[in-house]
Design a protein around this motif. Structure first.
Motif, PDB file in Angstrom:
ATOM      1  N   ILE A  79      43.118  -1.367  38.695  1.00 18.53           N
ATOM      2  CA  ILE A  79      43.161   0.090  38.847  1.00 18.53           C
ATOM      3  C   ILE A  79      41.766   0.682  38.678  1.00 18.53           C
ATOM      4  O   ILE A  79      41.380   1.641  39.374  1.00 18.53           O
ATOM      5  CB  ILE A  79      44.145   0.704  37.832  1.00 18.53           C
ATOM      6  N   ARG A 111      39.729   3.051  41.458  1.00 14.58           N
ATOM      7  CA  ARG A 111      39.112   4.348  41.180  1.00 14.58           C
ATOM      8  C   ARG A 111      37.628   4.333  41.528  1.00 14.58           C
ATOM      9  O   ARG A 111      37.075   5.330  41.997  1.00 14.58           O
ATOM     10  CB  ARG A 111      39.341   4.721  39.714  1.00 14.58           C
ATOM     11  N   SER A 165      37.294   4.573  45.286  1.00 14.53           N
ATOM     12  CA  SER A 165      37.541   5.931  45.778  1.00 14.53           C
ATOM     13  C   SER A 165      36.274   6.768  45.715  1.00 14.53           C
ATOM     14  O   SER A 165      36.017   7.598  46.589  1.00 14.53           O
ATOM     15  CB  SER A 165      38.657   6.594  44.966  1.00 14.53           C
ATOM     16  N   MET A 189      45.124   6.317  33.059  1.00 15.86           N
ATOM     17  CA  MET A 189      44.799   5.837  34.402  1.00 15.86           C
ATOM     18  C   MET A 189      46.049   5.622  35.228  1.00 15.86           C
ATOM     19  O   MET A 189      46.109   5.985  36.402  1.00 15.86           O
ATOM     20  CB  MET A 189      43.994   4.530  34.325  1.00 15.86           C
ATOM     21  N   ASP A 217      47.773   8.982  36.193  1.00 16.08           N
ATOM     22  CA  ASP A 217      47.013   9.888  37.052  1.00 16.08           C
ATOM     23  C   ASP A 217      47.527   9.794  38.492  1.00 16.08           C
ATOM     24  O   ASP A 217      47.459   8.717  39.105  1.00 16.08           O
ATOM     25  CB  ASP A 217      45.531   9.522  36.993  1.00 16.08           C
ATOM     26  N   ARG A 277      46.195  10.670  41.129  1.00 17.99           N
ATOM     27  CA  ARG A 277      45.148  10.314  42.070  1.00 17.99           C
ATOM     28  C   ARG A 277      44.989   8.805  42.197  1.00 17.99           C
ATOM     29  O   ARG A 277      44.544   8.294  43.231  1.00 17.99           O
ATOM     30  CB  ARG A 277      43.814  10.930  41.654  1.00 17.99           C
ATOM     31  N   THR A 278      45.345   8.053  41.161  1.00 14.01           N
ATOM     32  CA  THR A 278      45.295   6.594  41.247  1.00 14.01           C
ATOM     33  C   THR A 278      46.196   6.101  42.365  1.00 14.01           C
ATOM     34  O   THR A 278      45.806   5.265  43.190  1.00 14.01           O
ATOM     35  CB  THR A 278      45.727   5.969  39.905  1.00 14.01           C
ATOM     36  N   TRP A 279      47.400   6.645  42.433  1.00 13.03           N
ATOM     37  CA  TRP A 279      48.377   6.183  43.419  1.00 13.03           C
ATOM     38  C   TRP A 279      48.103   6.769  44.791  1.00 13.03           C
ATOM     39  O   TRP A 279      48.364   6.122  45.811  1.00 13.03           O
ATOM     40  CB  TRP A 279      49.784   6.517  42.927  1.00 13.03           C
ATOM     41  N   THR A 312      45.116   7.277  45.872  1.00 12.18           N
ATOM     42  CA  THR A 312      44.009   6.457  46.348  1.00 12.18           C
ATOM     43  C   THR A 312      44.513   5.124  46.894  1.00 12.18           C
ATOM     44  O   THR A 312      44.042   4.650  47.937  1.00 12.18           O
ATOM     45  CB  THR A 312      42.997   6.200  45.219  1.00 12.18           C
ATOM     46  N   LYS A 363      40.743  14.772  42.642  1.00 10.84           N
ATOM     47  CA  LYS A 363      41.664  15.282  41.637  1.00 10.84           C
ATOM     48  C   LYS A 363      41.734  16.796  41.746  1.00 10.84           C
ATOM     49  O   LYS A 363      40.711  17.473  41.726  1.00 10.84           O
ATOM     50  CB  LYS A 363      41.198  14.891  40.232  1.00 10.84           C
TER      51      LYS A 363
END
Length: 299
Positions: free
Chosen positions: A152, A156, A159, A194, A197, A199-201, A203, A295
């Protein structure tokens, strides 16, 4: 009415976020990162002081949230003006505006990104699918969580790299700093943050989506460039080398001489149309990347 001085770092960041309301989401992410890094560094250097005392002093040194927001808005305007390419000469006629795309660096950059996207799409897709599969498969083992956490973290980081590429190619404002990770929190809390979040998924979804998009972009770019060059260079090659549009059994078949000027014009028109298409794809893809990689305040 001036807002009261915040008593905690979280309250300071919330006031800064509110002061930057309406600004670019990438700018907000960068500003919040800088502020949180500075505040927590100051707090770590003075462990005996409370957050309220620290923030009261910061209001006169680093700046109150409203002042910091104004500084970031001003700097962003200056940076964008400095990085903005000189505007092309205005063309009055539709035909002039159509062919003027050849002088637009953003169109050429978008075309290059379309060609590059096949390689990046394969890499992102392979990384995302392989990492996700291994993380799920190793989850029953003792080192499953460390592996998933490392995966992960790389997602990030990628990204951020992709964001810099998007900004360079399309001129879309993307984050220049990662999301802040508070080192004062327990390790498990940071790991949980993390995974929690969104945005992790998003991305990960972007990385998987890049494979079909990369194939599509690459196909459009290569076919368009090849066809345009064939129309532009084909008549010249046939006249100088005898190598025609169609070659069969060592026999070359060209086009009639009177059609060659029309072929050249058609090739130029097709290539300019491809640049227009590439520029449009760049705008759409930039908006997609902005939505999935940045984000937002709602997070």
């Amino acid at each position: 009415m001036t807002p009261a001085i915040p008593k905690t770092i979280e309250a300071y960041l919330e006031q800064l976020r509110e002061a930057l309301a309406g600004a670019d989401a990438a700018l907000i992410q960068d500003a919040l990162y800088d502020a949180e890094e500075y505040l927590r560094s100051e707090l770590a250097e003075h462990p005996g002081r409370g957050e309220a005392d620290l923030l009261a002093e910061v209001a006169t040194s680093y700046g109150a949230p409203e002042e910091v927001a104004d500084i970031y808005r001003d700097k962003e305007t200056q940076v964008q003006e400095a990085l903005r390419a000189p505007p092309p000469t205005a063309r009055r006629s539709p035909l002039g505006r159509f062919f003027a795309v050849g002088a637009d660096p953003r169109a050429w950059a978008a075309l290059f990104y379309m060609i590059l996207s096949l390689a990046t799409g394969i890499f992102y897709f392979t990384w995302a699918v392989t990492g996700t599969s291994l993380s799920l498969g190793l989850s029953v083992l003792i080192f499953g969580l460390p592996f998933a956490t490392l995966f992960i973290a790389t997602v990030r980081a990628l990204s951020l790299v992709e964001g810099r590429l998007i900004e360079a190619m399309f001129g879309v404002r993307m984050p220049r700093r990662p999301l802040y990770a508070d080192r004062g929190k327990p390790l498990m809390a940071r790991i949980k943050g993390m995974f929690a979040d969104p945005r992790t998924w998003s991305t990960l979804f972007y990385m998987v989506l890049m494979l079909p998009l990369g194939i599509l972009y690459f196909t459009i770019a290569i076919v368009g460039v090849a066809l345009s060059l064939e129309l532009l260079i084909g008549p010249i090659l046939y006249a100088t080398t005898g190598f025609g549009f169609i070659n069969f059994d060592d026999v070359s078949y060209g086009i009639p001489l009177w059609l060659e000027p029309l072929t050249l014009v058609l090739g130029a028109v097709l290539f300019c149309a491809l640049l227009h298409l590439a520029r449009g794809i760049g705008r759409v893809h930039g908006a997609l990347a902005k939505q999935l990689l940045v984000k937002t305040a709602q997070y």
